[in-house]
Scaffold this motif. Structure first.
Motif, PDB file in Angstrom:
ATOM      1  N   LEU A  10     -29.478 -56.960 -47.645  1.00 30.84           N
ATOM      2  CA  LEU A  10     -28.173 -56.668 -47.075  1.00 30.84           C
ATOM      3  C   LEU A  10     -27.669 -57.830 -46.219  1.00 30.84           C
ATOM      4  N   LEU A  11     -28.537 -58.406 -45.422  1.00 34.07           N
ATOM      5  CA  LEU A  11     -28.166 -59.534 -44.559  1.00 34.07           C
ATOM      6  C   LEU A  11     -27.669 -60.706 -45.397  1.00 34.07           C
ATOM      7  N   TYR A  12     -28.424 -61.104 -46.398  1.00 34.44           N
ATOM      8  CA  TYR A  12     -28.052 -62.266 -47.197  1.00 34.44           C
ATOM      9  C   TYR A  12     -26.848 -61.994 -48.098  1.00 34.44           C
ATOM     10  N   VAL A  13     -26.718 -60.794 -48.596  1.00 36.43           N
ATOM     11  CA  VAL A  13     -25.537 -60.447 -49.390  1.00 36.43           C
ATOM     12  C   VAL A  13     -24.288 -60.514 -48.509  1.00 36.43           C
ATOM     13  N   ASN A  14     -24.374 -60.006 -47.289  1.00 37.49           N
ATOM     14  CA  ASN A  14     -23.234 -60.074 -46.371  1.00 37.49           C
ATOM     15  C   ASN A  14     -22.867 -61.513 -46.053  1.00 37.49           C
ATOM     16  N   LYS A  15     -23.867 -62.371 -45.855  1.00 38.88           N
ATOM     17  CA  LYS A  15     -23.590 -63.782 -45.582  1.00 38.88           C
ATOM     18  C   LYS A  15     -22.826 -64.415 -46.746  1.00 38.88           C
ATOM     19  N   ILE A  16     -23.253 -64.144 -47.945  1.00 36.62           N
ATOM     20  CA  ILE A  16     -22.614 -64.779 -49.102  1.00 36.62           C
ATOM     21  C   ILE A  16     -21.225 -64.193 -49.353  1.00 36.62           C
ATOM     22  N   LEU A  17     -21.041 -62.897 -49.099  1.00 31.18           N
ATOM     23  CA  LEU A  17     -19.732 -62.283 -49.315  1.00 31.18           C
ATOM     24  C   LEU A  17     -18.711 -62.750 -48.289  1.00 31.18           C
ATOM     25  N   GLN A  18     -19.144 -63.178 -47.120  1.00 27.32           N
ATOM     26  CA  GLN A  18     -18.234 -63.673 -46.093  1.00 27.32           C
ATOM     27  C   GLN A  18     -17.847 -65.126 -46.309  1.00 27.32           C
ATOM     28  N   SER A  19     -18.519 -65.801 -47.210  1.00 20.76           N
ATOM     29  CA  SER A  19     -18.245 -67.210 -47.470  1.00 20.76           C
ATOM     30  C   SER A  19     -16.947 -67.375 -48.247  1.00 20.76           C
ATOM     31  N   LYS A  20     -16.128 -68.314 -47.805  1.00 19.45           N
ATOM     32  CA  LYS A  20     -14.862 -68.583 -48.486  1.00 19.45           C
ATOM     33  C   LYS A  20     -15.003 -69.691 -49.515  1.00 19.45           C
ATOM     34  N   ASP A  21     -16.114 -70.416 -49.492  1.00 18.73           N
ATOM     35  CA  ASP A  21     -16.315 -71.538 -50.402  1.00 18.73           C
ATOM     36  C   ASP A  21     -16.966 -71.139 -51.724  1.00 18.73           C
ATOM     37  N   VAL A  22     -17.325 -69.892 -51.862  1.00 15.41           N
ATOM     38  CA  VAL A  22     -18.009 -69.429 -53.068  1.00 15.41           C
ATOM     39  C   VAL A  22     -17.065 -68.528 -53.845  1.00 15.41           C
ATOM     40  N   SER A  23     -16.958 -68.776 -55.150  1.00 12.87           N
ATOM     41  CA  SER A  23     -16.042 -67.988 -55.978  1.00 12.87           C
ATOM     42  C   SER A  23     -16.572 -66.569 -56.191  1.00 12.87           C
ATOM     43  N   ILE A  46     -34.208 -67.106 -53.065  1.00  9.83           N
ATOM     44  CA  ILE A  46     -33.033 -66.956 -53.936  1.00  9.83           C
ATOM     45  C   ILE A  46     -31.774 -67.345 -53.186  1.00  9.83           C
ATOM     46  N   TYR A  47     -31.609 -66.834 -51.976  1.00 13.73           N
ATOM     47  CA  TYR A  47     -30.416 -67.140 -51.189  1.00 13.73           C
ATOM     48  C   TYR A  47     -30.316 -68.639 -50.922  1.00 13.73           C
ATOM     49  N   LYS A  48     -31.394 -69.226 -50.463  1.00 17.36           N
ATOM     50  CA  LYS A  48     -31.384 -70.649 -50.126  1.00 17.36           C
ATOM     51  C   LYS A  48     -31.096 -71.502 -51.355  1.00 17.36           C
ATOM     52  N   THR A  49     -31.751 -71.216 -52.449  1.00 16.37           N
ATOM     53  CA  THR A  49     -31.579 -71.999 -53.663  1.00 16.37           C
ATOM     54  C   THR A  49     -30.160 -71.899 -54.198  1.00 16.37           C
ATOM     55  N   LEU A  50     -29.631 -70.684 -54.264  1.00 19.02           N
ATOM     56  CA  LEU A  50     -28.291 -70.510 -54.825  1.00 19.02           C
ATOM     57  C   LEU A  50     -27.210 -71.078 -53.921  1.00 19.02           C
ATOM     58  N   THR A  51     -27.325 -70.911 -52.615  1.00 20.06           N
ATOM     59  CA  THR A  51     -26.304 -71.474 -51.730  1.00 20.06           C
ATOM     60  C   THR A  51     -26.341 -72.992 -51.754  1.00 20.06           C
ATOM     61  N   GLU A  52     -27.532 -73.581 -51.863  1.00 26.04           N
ATOM     62  CA  GLU A  52     -27.617 -75.039 -51.974  1.00 26.04           C
ATOM     63  C   GLU A  52     -26.997 -75.524 -53.278  1.00 26.04           C
ATOM     64  N   SER A  53     -27.205 -74.781 -54.354  1.00 21.94           N
ATOM     65  CA  SER A  53     -26.628 -75.207 -55.630  1.00 21.94           C
ATOM     66  C   SER A  53     -25.101 -75.102 -55.612  1.00 21.94           C
ATOM     67  N   PHE A  54     -24.544 -74.145 -54.878  1.00 22.61           N
ATOM     68  CA  PHE A  54     -23.094 -74.023 -54.782  1.00 22.61           C
ATOM     69  C   PHE A  54     -22.499 -75.146 -53.944  1.00 22.61           C
ATOM     70  N   ASN A  55     -23.281 -75.693 -53.024  1.00 19.43           N
ATOM     71  CA  ASN A  55     -22.798 -76.716 -52.106  1.00 19.43           C
ATOM     72  C   ASN A  55     -22.879 -78.128 -52.675  1.00 19.43           C
ATOM     73  N   LYS A  56     -23.529 -78.299 -53.795  1.00 17.45           N
ATOM     74  CA  LYS A  56     -23.677 -79.640 -54.354  1.00 17.45           C
ATOM     75  C   LYS A  56     -22.320 -80.148 -54.834  1.00 17.45           C
ATOM     76  N   GLY A  57     -22.056 -81.364 -54.505  1.00 15.47           N
ATOM     77  CA  GLY A  57     -20.833 -82.014 -54.958  1.00 15.47           C
ATOM     78  C   GLY A  57     -20.983 -82.508 -56.386  1.00 15.47           C
ATOM     79  N   LYS A  58     -19.988 -83.200 -56.860  1.00 19.51           N
ATOM     80  CA  LYS A  58     -20.020 -83.726 -58.229  1.00 19.51           C
ATOM     81  C   LYS A  58     -21.148 -84.722 -58.425  1.00 19.51           C
TER      82      LYS A  58
END
Length: 101
Positions: A10-23, A46-58
């Protein structure tokens, strides 16, 4: 143990749902992945890996400012009281989930 796992999810899902940078589709995939986790360690990974992958630039380099926004912290707040209450709430959920900060 099950309650701690649920609270961590629940904690990590809430963190990701509050993010404006993730589609929306990225948010959905994170929620589905976290829901399938079987342990606290797996949820964190899972949370750390996926959020890092979303943050990678081109070019594949992580942007520190984008990483801070996704994780819910920044150097500038709109209101001191609201930032403190958000931090207190996040700390409370982390404690309930058994996650050591």
């Amino acid at each position: 143990t099950d309650l701690n796992l649920f609270n961590a999810k629940l904690l990590y899902v809430n963190k990701i749902l509050q993010s404006k940078d993730v589609s929306s589709s990225q948010k959905r995939s994170v929620v589905e992945s976290i829901d399938k986790a079987k342990s606290l360690r797996e949820v964190k990974l899972i949370y750390k890996t996926l959020t890092e992958s979303f943050n990678k630039g081109k070019d594949g380099v992580l942007s520190e400012s984008r990483a801070r926004r996704v994780l819910g912290s920044s150097s500038r707040t709109t209101s001191r009281a609201s930032a403190e209450s958000v931090t207190a709430e996040v700390n409370r959920w982390a404690t309930l989930a058994g996650i050591n900060k």
